[in-house]
Design an enzyme around this catalytic site. Structure first.
Site, PDB file in Angstrom:
ATOM      1  N   ASP A 132       6.331   9.839  -3.490  1.00  0.00           N
ATOM      2  CA  ASP A 132       7.437  10.759  -3.183  1.00  0.00           C
ATOM      3  C   ASP A 132       6.937  12.190  -2.992  1.00  0.00           C
ATOM      4  O   ASP A 132       5.973  12.617  -3.631  1.00  0.00           O
ATOM      5  CB  ASP A 132       8.452  10.707  -4.347  1.00  0.00           C
ATOM      6  CG  ASP A 132       9.790  11.303  -3.947  1.00  0.00           C
ATOM      7  OD1 ASP A 132      10.064  11.427  -2.738  1.00  0.00           O
ATOM      8  OD2 ASP A 132      10.567  11.651  -4.854  1.00  0.00           O
ATOM      9  N   ASN A 144      16.723   4.263   2.199  1.00  0.00           N
ATOM     10  CA  ASN A 144      16.137   5.231   3.142  1.00  0.00           C
ATOM     11  C   ASN A 144      16.728   5.141   4.555  1.00  0.00           C
ATOM     12  O   ASN A 144      16.527   6.041   5.377  1.00  0.00           O
ATOM     13  CB  ASN A 144      14.609   5.101   3.198  1.00  0.00           C
ATOM     14  CG  ASN A 144      13.913   5.640   1.966  1.00  0.00           C
ATOM     15  OD1 ASN A 144      12.873   5.138   1.535  1.00  0.00           O
ATOM     16  ND2 ASN A 144      14.465   6.692   1.358  1.00  0.00           N
TER      17      ASN A 144
HETATM   18  C1  IPE Z   1      11.915   6.664  -3.194  1.00  0.00           C
HETATM   19  O1  IPE Z   1      11.901   7.970  -2.776  1.00  0.00           O
HETATM   20  C2  IPE Z   1      11.624   5.735  -2.055  1.00  0.00           C
HETATM   21  C3  IPE Z   1      10.264   5.739  -1.578  1.00  0.00           C
HETATM   22  C4  IPE Z   1       9.270   6.408  -2.080  1.00  0.00           C
HETATM   23  C5  IPE Z   1      10.009   4.889  -0.446  1.00  0.00           C
HETATM   24  P1  IPE Z   1      13.240   8.710  -2.297  1.00  0.00           P
HETATM   25  O2  IPE Z   1      12.845  10.095  -1.945  1.00  0.00           O
HETATM   26  O3  IPE Z   1      13.927   7.917  -1.244  1.00  0.00           O
HETATM   27  O4  IPE Z   1      14.132   8.667  -3.607  1.00  0.00           O
HETATM   28  P2  IPE Z   1      15.309   9.633  -4.092  1.00  0.00           P
HETATM   29  O5  IPE Z   1      16.287   9.738  -2.949  1.00  0.00           O
HETATM   30  O6  IPE Z   1      14.682  10.936  -4.411  1.00  0.00           O
HETATM   31  O7  IPE Z   1      15.873   8.966  -5.299  1.00  0.00           O
HETATM   32  C1  IPE Z   2       8.532  10.019   0.360  1.00  0.00           C
HETATM   33  O1  IPE Z   2       8.708  11.350   0.651  1.00  0.00           O
HETATM   34  C2  IPE Z   2       8.501   9.150   1.581  1.00  0.00           C
HETATM   35  C3  IPE Z   2       9.638   8.228   1.688  1.00  0.00           C
HETATM   36  C4  IPE Z   2      10.645   8.150   0.863  1.00  0.00           C
HETATM   37  C5  IPE Z   2       9.645   7.326   2.807  1.00  0.00           C
HETATM   38  P1  IPE Z   2      10.153  11.985   0.899  1.00  0.00           P
HETATM   39  O2  IPE Z   2      10.462  11.945   2.354  1.00  0.00           O
HETATM   40  O3  IPE Z   2      11.164  11.348   0.027  1.00  0.00           O
HETATM   41  O4  IPE Z   2       9.894  13.481   0.454  1.00  0.00           O
HETATM   42  P2  IPE Z   2      10.887  14.451  -0.314  1.00  0.00           P
HETATM   43  O5  IPE Z   2      11.390  13.732  -1.524  1.00  0.00           O
HETATM   44  O6  IPE Z   2      11.995  14.766   0.653  1.00  0.00           O
HETATM   45  O7  IPE Z   2      10.056  15.632  -0.667  1.00  0.00           O
HETATM   46 MG    MG Z   3      11.890  11.771  -1.811  1.00  0.00          MG
END
Ligand code: IPE
Ligand code: IPE
Ligand code: MG
Length: 259
Positions: A29, A77
């Site tokens: 993340d 997602n």
């Molecule tokens: C969790 O991260 C999903 C992945 C790393 C693929 P998210 O960024 O989607 O989770 P939330 O929305 O912060 O809970």
């Molecule tokens: C994780 O990074 C990747 C996926 C969830 C696919 P994020 O896209 O969630 O990054 P933040 O949480 O917005 O920083």
């Molecule tokens: Mg995220």
């Protein structure tokens, strides 16, 4: 193991090689925040995240971890913009083609965890290629969670059990934990010992709800594109400093647990 011991000296001498987690799961993340901090686009953030995937796989292989599960795309997602979703799947395909030779060379088996339905045709094709090409490898398992949700996985397992019951293949009173565990997407792995989440968020976000029931959770403050081998080692050292109890007394050791 000899090679792993040698690598470990290079990676981090603090790690006790006899108490390694057998199965590590990572919620990768922070790509978006990493990009925002540097004035880049979210797509550039995801692109930069590919490096972390490579380093995590490499470090786990060098140490001798049996299985590494990586959360790449959740069932939630899909709520992101179509542009971002398309970018993520395009980058996955790019990653597969760029890394597959190296992965295969190191005898890593790639496995998939999630729902195939709903995935773009190109992603299905590339993932299937990757899975088939590496299916006989046994040095380590890299399990990618794509279109994955912990609740969806349990619902799918419940549906499979209900189908068997309706067809007379099992009786409701036979349903137990093992039966559910056998119907998970990747049923033949040890439970997760260590769950790592980057970006400082203290939540599970629907990841491996069944398999992490007694995992040690380590939340790292760094954003995923900054993840490196040292960060993985720090998490393992933190894990080895924990006292795992499994509901019993501190010295209780659950069958199959490595630490
Ligand atoms: C969790 O991260 C999903 C992945 C790393 C693929 P998210 O960024 O989607 O989770 P939330 O929305 O912060 O809970
Ligand atoms: C994780 O990074 C990747 C996926 C969830 C696919 P994020 O896209 O969630 O990054 P933040 O949480 O917005 O920083
Ligand atoms: Mg995220």
């Amino acid at each position: 193991m000899e090679t792993a011991k040698k690598e470990q000296r290079v990676l981090d001498p603090r790690i006790d090689m006899d108490r390694l987690p057998r199965h590590i799961a990572i919620i990768m993340d922070g790509n978006g925040r990493w990009a925002a901090r540097l004035g880049k686009t979210r797509a550039q953030g995801h692109e930069a995240g590919a490096r972390g995937v490579r380093l995590a796989i490499e470090a786990c292989r060098e140490l001798g971890v049996d299985a590494l599960s990586l959360y790449a795309f959740s069932t939630e997602n899909w709520r992101r913009s179509a542009t971002e979703v398309n970018t993520l799947f395009r980058l996955m395909s790019k990653y597969i083609h760029k890394e597959i030779d190296e992965i295969d060379k190191h005898r890593i088996r790639v496995r998939f965890m999630g729902r195939w339905e709903g995935l773009p045709a190109r992603a299905v094709k590339d993932l299937r290629y990757c899975i088939e090409r590496t299916q006989n490898n046994r040095a380590m398992d890299a399990i990618v969670a794509i279109n994955y949700g912990g609740r969806a996985e349990l619902a799918d397992a419940a549906r499979a059990i209900a189908d068997d019951a309706a067809a007379g293949r099992l009786r409701p009173q036979d349903v137990d934990e093992q039966m559910i565990a056998r119907r998970l997407y990747v049923p033949d792995h040890p439970e997760v010992d260590l769950l790592i989440r980057t970006s400082g968020e203290m939540r599970i976000s629907n990841f491996m709800l069944w398999q992490i029931s007694y995992a040690e959770i380590v939340v790292l403050p760094i954003l995923w594109p900054d993840f490196d081998k040292q960060a993985l080692c720090d998490a393992i050292v933190a894990y080895q400093g924990r006292s795992r109890r499994f509901g019993g007394r501190p010295e209780t050791k659950r069958k199959g647990a490595s630490c």
